[in-house]
Motif scaffolding. Structure first.
Motif, PDB file in Angstrom:
ATOM      1  N   ALA A  79     -52.708  50.494   7.104  1.00 38.62           N
ATOM      2  CA  ALA A  79     -53.930  49.856   6.600  1.00 38.62           C
ATOM      3  C   ALA A  79     -53.624  48.878   5.466  1.00 38.62           C
ATOM      4  N   LEU A  80     -52.534  49.134   4.741  1.00 38.00           N
ATOM      5  CA  LEU A  80     -52.169  48.285   3.608  1.00 38.00           C
ATOM      6  C   LEU A  80     -51.186  47.175   3.985  1.00 38.00           C
ATOM      7  N   ALA A  81     -50.887  47.033   5.262  1.00 39.26           N
ATOM      8  CA  ALA A  81     -49.917  46.022   5.710  1.00 39.26           C
ATOM      9  C   ALA A  81     -50.273  44.606   5.242  1.00 39.26           C
ATOM     10  N   PRO A  82     -51.548  44.167   5.334  1.00 39.04           N
ATOM     11  CA  PRO A  82     -51.881  42.820   4.842  1.00 39.04           C
ATOM     12  C   PRO A  82     -51.599  42.658   3.339  1.00 39.04           C
ATOM     13  N   LEU A  83     -51.893  43.697   2.558  1.00 40.74           N
ATOM     14  CA  LEU A  83     -51.640  43.632   1.114  1.00 40.74           C
ATOM     15  C   LEU A  83     -50.153  43.515   0.831  1.00 40.74           C
ATOM     16  N   ILE A  84     -49.346  44.317   1.521  1.00 39.51           N
ATOM     17  CA  ILE A  84     -47.900  44.298   1.290  1.00 39.51           C
ATOM     18  C   ILE A  84     -47.327  42.939   1.669  1.00 39.51           C
ATOM     19  N   ALA A  85     -47.795  42.388   2.782  1.00 40.95           N
ATOM     20  CA  ALA A  85     -47.298  41.087   3.227  1.00 40.95           C
ATOM     21  C   ALA A  85     -47.620  39.995   2.215  1.00 40.95           C
ATOM     22  N   ILE A  86     -48.869  39.963   1.755  1.00 39.00           N
ATOM     23  CA  ILE A  86     -49.271  38.909   0.815  1.00 39.00           C
ATOM     24  C   ILE A  86     -48.625  39.145  -0.547  1.00 39.00           C
ATOM     25  N   ASN A  87     -48.367  40.412  -0.901  1.00 40.01           N
ATOM     26  CA  ASN A  87     -47.724  40.700  -2.180  1.00 40.01           C
ATOM     27  C   ASN A  87     -46.271  40.230  -2.191  1.00 40.01           C
ATOM     28  N   VAL A  88     -45.520  40.547  -1.134  1.00 40.56           N
ATOM     29  CA  VAL A  88     -44.116  40.137  -1.067  1.00 40.56           C
ATOM     30  C   VAL A  88     -44.003  38.617  -1.007  1.00 40.56           C
ATOM     31  N   LEU A  89     -44.859  38.002  -0.196  1.00 34.39           N
ATOM     32  CA  LEU A  89     -44.860  36.537  -0.136  1.00 34.39           C
ATOM     33  C   LEU A  89     -45.196  35.928  -1.493  1.00 34.39           C
ATOM     34  N   GLY A  90     -46.229  36.472  -2.122  1.00 39.73           N
ATOM     35  CA  GLY A  90     -46.674  35.938  -3.407  1.00 39.73           C
ATOM     36  C   GLY A  90     -45.616  36.067  -4.483  1.00 39.73           C
ATOM     37  N   LEU A  91     -45.015  37.255  -4.590  1.00 39.01           N
ATOM     38  CA  LEU A  91     -43.966  37.461  -5.584  1.00 39.01           C
ATOM     39  C   LEU A  91     -42.774  36.545  -5.322  1.00 39.01           C
ATOM     40  N   GLY A  92     -42.449  36.395  -4.045  1.00 38.37           N
ATOM     41  CA  GLY A  92     -41.319  35.546  -3.688  1.00 38.37           C
ATOM     42  C   GLY A  92     -41.528  34.094  -4.061  1.00 38.37           C
ATOM     43  N   VAL A  93     -42.662  33.536  -3.675  1.00 28.19           N
ATOM     44  CA  VAL A  93     -42.896  32.113  -3.952  1.00 28.19           C
ATOM     45  C   VAL A  93     -43.159  31.875  -5.442  1.00 28.19           C
ATOM     46  N   ASN A  94     -43.759  32.844  -6.128  1.00 28.36           N
ATOM     47  CA  ASN A  94     -43.928  32.716  -7.583  1.00 28.36           C
ATOM     48  C   ASN A  94     -42.580  32.577  -8.270  1.00 28.36           C
ATOM     49  N   THR A  95     -41.656  33.453  -7.888  1.00 27.48           N
ATOM     50  CA  THR A  95     -40.337  33.447  -8.512  1.00 27.48           C
ATOM     51  C   THR A  95     -39.547  32.201  -8.127  1.00 27.48           C
ATOM     52  N   LEU A  96     -39.642  31.810  -6.858  1.00 27.80           N
ATOM     53  CA  LEU A  96     -38.929  30.609  -6.412  1.00 27.80           C
ATOM     54  C   LEU A  96     -39.475  29.362  -7.099  1.00 27.80           C
ATOM     55  N   CYS A  97     -40.783  29.333  -7.314  1.00 32.62           N
ATOM     56  CA  CYS A  97     -41.381  28.212  -8.044  1.00 32.62           C
ATOM     57  C   CYS A  97     -40.812  28.144  -9.449  1.00 32.62           C
ATOM     58  N   LEU A  98     -40.654  29.304 -10.089  1.00 31.45           N
ATOM     59  CA  LEU A  98     -40.131  29.356 -11.448  1.00 31.45           C
ATOM     60  C   LEU A  98     -38.657  28.954 -11.500  1.00 31.45           C
ATOM     61  N   VAL A  99     -37.950  29.109 -10.367  1.00 25.16           N
ATOM     62  CA  VAL A  99     -36.553  28.681 -10.306  1.00 25.16           C
ATOM     63  C   VAL A  99     -36.447  27.167 -10.435  1.00 25.16           C
ATOM     64  N   TYR A 100     -37.378  26.441  -9.782  1.00 20.79           N
ATOM     65  CA  TYR A 100     -37.264  24.984  -9.667  1.00 20.79           C
ATOM     66  C   TYR A 100     -38.058  24.202 -10.709  1.00 20.79           C
ATOM     67  N   VAL A 101     -38.966  24.852 -11.436  1.00 22.33           N
ATOM     68  CA  VAL A 101     -39.727  24.131 -12.469  1.00 22.33           C
ATOM     69  C   VAL A 101     -39.613  24.881 -13.782  1.00 22.33           C
ATOM     70  N   ASP A 102     -39.883  24.187 -14.870  1.00 20.53           N
ATOM     71  CA  ASP A 102     -39.852  24.870 -16.161  1.00 20.53           C
ATOM     72  C   ASP A 102     -41.182  25.565 -16.423  1.00 20.53           C
ATOM     73  N   THR A 103     -41.219  26.318 -17.506  1.00 21.02           N
ATOM     74  CA  THR A 103     -42.374  27.183 -17.769  1.00 21.02           C
ATOM     75  C   THR A 103     -43.663  26.400 -17.974  1.00 21.02           C
ATOM     76  N   SER A 104     -43.588  25.258 -18.662  1.00 23.12           N
ATOM     77  CA  SER A 104     -44.798  24.488 -18.941  1.00 23.12           C
ATOM     78  C   SER A 104     -45.350  23.814 -17.686  1.00 23.12           C
ATOM     79  N   PHE A 105     -44.482  23.416 -16.755  1.00 26.43           N
ATOM     80  CA  PHE A 105     -44.938  22.774 -15.516  1.00 26.43           C
ATOM     81  C   PHE A 105     -45.414  23.803 -14.492  1.00 26.43           C
TER      82      PHE A 105
END
Length: 335
Positions: A79-105
């Protein structure tokens, strides 16, 4: 169950404390993530370490009797599969975004949360938007465009992951709201399931991303010494990752996805200031203009929702915990 009334707090005070707790932990979390990624770029391994530490902390609180963790059940996990999928995707892209841009951007790269929130509210929940709300979305988009178009050396990957992050952030609050009934409206149970299942899903990604090979190569060339700072940062981010995870679920279950989005915008301003003072980020005129427009759009949106509350005769907010059922009218109308 500990409630606001049992602690001598009004519902409004409980909401303020919950939102404040989320903003502080999230701000520290972003800072620690940037610290870790500046040491060595292992975004998926960093996320896995954070989840593992969170699970260990939850297990410790369970074994000491402080909190009670649920048994992992297959039917609940499905039942929680959609939440887990969006959570892993979200955490992943959040972190990858932080890899390529600085904190203020980072605030600008993830600036489209509000427009996507309005789009998904209509597409998934059938909630139409007023012309003022649409105007606020247009203002936010102008801020996003101003911010990225005035950057000389803008990272295309950073912008891409930022847009993807805006989508997952918008969906995350909605999915959390829909997932709570699967765990009997327990935010704590949802935090536990979310961390355990997300860690399991992230494990193969760490190997598929090639980060394990990078770790082995670094160990051969530089030795274990190279990972001291990374492991220290991973430990700190793991603790605050646990706190921000708990704070995020608490905030959404206590308030609404809209409040979650607005507090995230305020947090973005603090992140910009932190990037300037702590990491030496450059705040250009275009970057500052973009942030101001994005925040102005959020302010217009808040004003529009306040006007709607004044004219609405029937509350549209669907409570997510029993505590919310007994809450005041302000919380009930913050859908």
């Amino acid at each position: 169950m500990v409630t606001a009334s049992s602690l001598g707090l009004t519902e409004r005070q409980a909401v303020i404390l919950t939102v404040g707790f989320y903003m502080i932990t999230a701000l520290i979390m972003v800072s620690c993530n940037k610290w870790a990624l500046n040491t060595i770029e292992l975004p998926w391994l960093l996320l896995w370490c954070q989840m593992m530490i969170a699970v260990i902390l939850l297990k410790v609180t369970h074994s000491t009797g402080m909190l009670k963790m649920p048994e992992i059940r297959i039917d609940v996990s499905k039942a929680l599969a959609p939440l887990i999928a969006i959570n892993v995707l979200g955490l992943g892209v959040n972190t990858l975004c932080l890899v390529y841009v600085d904190t203020s951007f980072y605030q600008i790269a993830r600036g489209l949360v509000l427009p996507f929130t309005v789009i998904f509210a209509y597409a998934l929940l059938g909630q139409p938007s007023s012309s003022l709300v649409l105007a606020s979305c247009f203002t936010v988009f102008c801020g996003f465009y101003t911010g990225i178009s005035t950057e000389v050396n803008v990272s295309q990957r950073g912008v891409f992951f930022g847009i993807f992050s805006s989508i997952t952030t918008s969906l995350h609050a909605i999915v959390i709201k829909k997932s709570l009934p699967a765990v009997n409206n327990s935010s704590l149970d949802l935090v536990y399931y979310n961390n355990v299942l997300s860690m399991l899903v992230t494990t193969p990604i760490v190997f598929l991303s090639g980060e394990t090979s990078k770790v082995m190569a670094t160990l051969e060339t530089e030795g274990f010494q190279a990972f001291h700072s990374f492991l220290a940062a991973a430990f700190v981010t793991g603790i605050f990752g646990f706190l921000v995870n708990l704070a995020g679920f608490m905030q959404i279950s206590k308030t609404s996805p809209t409040t979650h989005m607005i507090s995230g915008a305020v947090r973005g301003v603090l992140q910009t200031l932190l990037g300037y003072f702590a990491f030496g980020d450059i705040i250009t005129t275009g970057r500052l203009s973009g942030i101001v427009l994005i925040l102005s759009g959020g302010a217009i949106y808040t004003y529009a929702k306040d006007k709607e509350m004044q004219t609405t005769t029937k509350p549209t907010y669907i409570p997510m915990t029993q505590q919310d059922v007994d809450g005041n009218e302000d919380n009930e109308r913050k859908a």
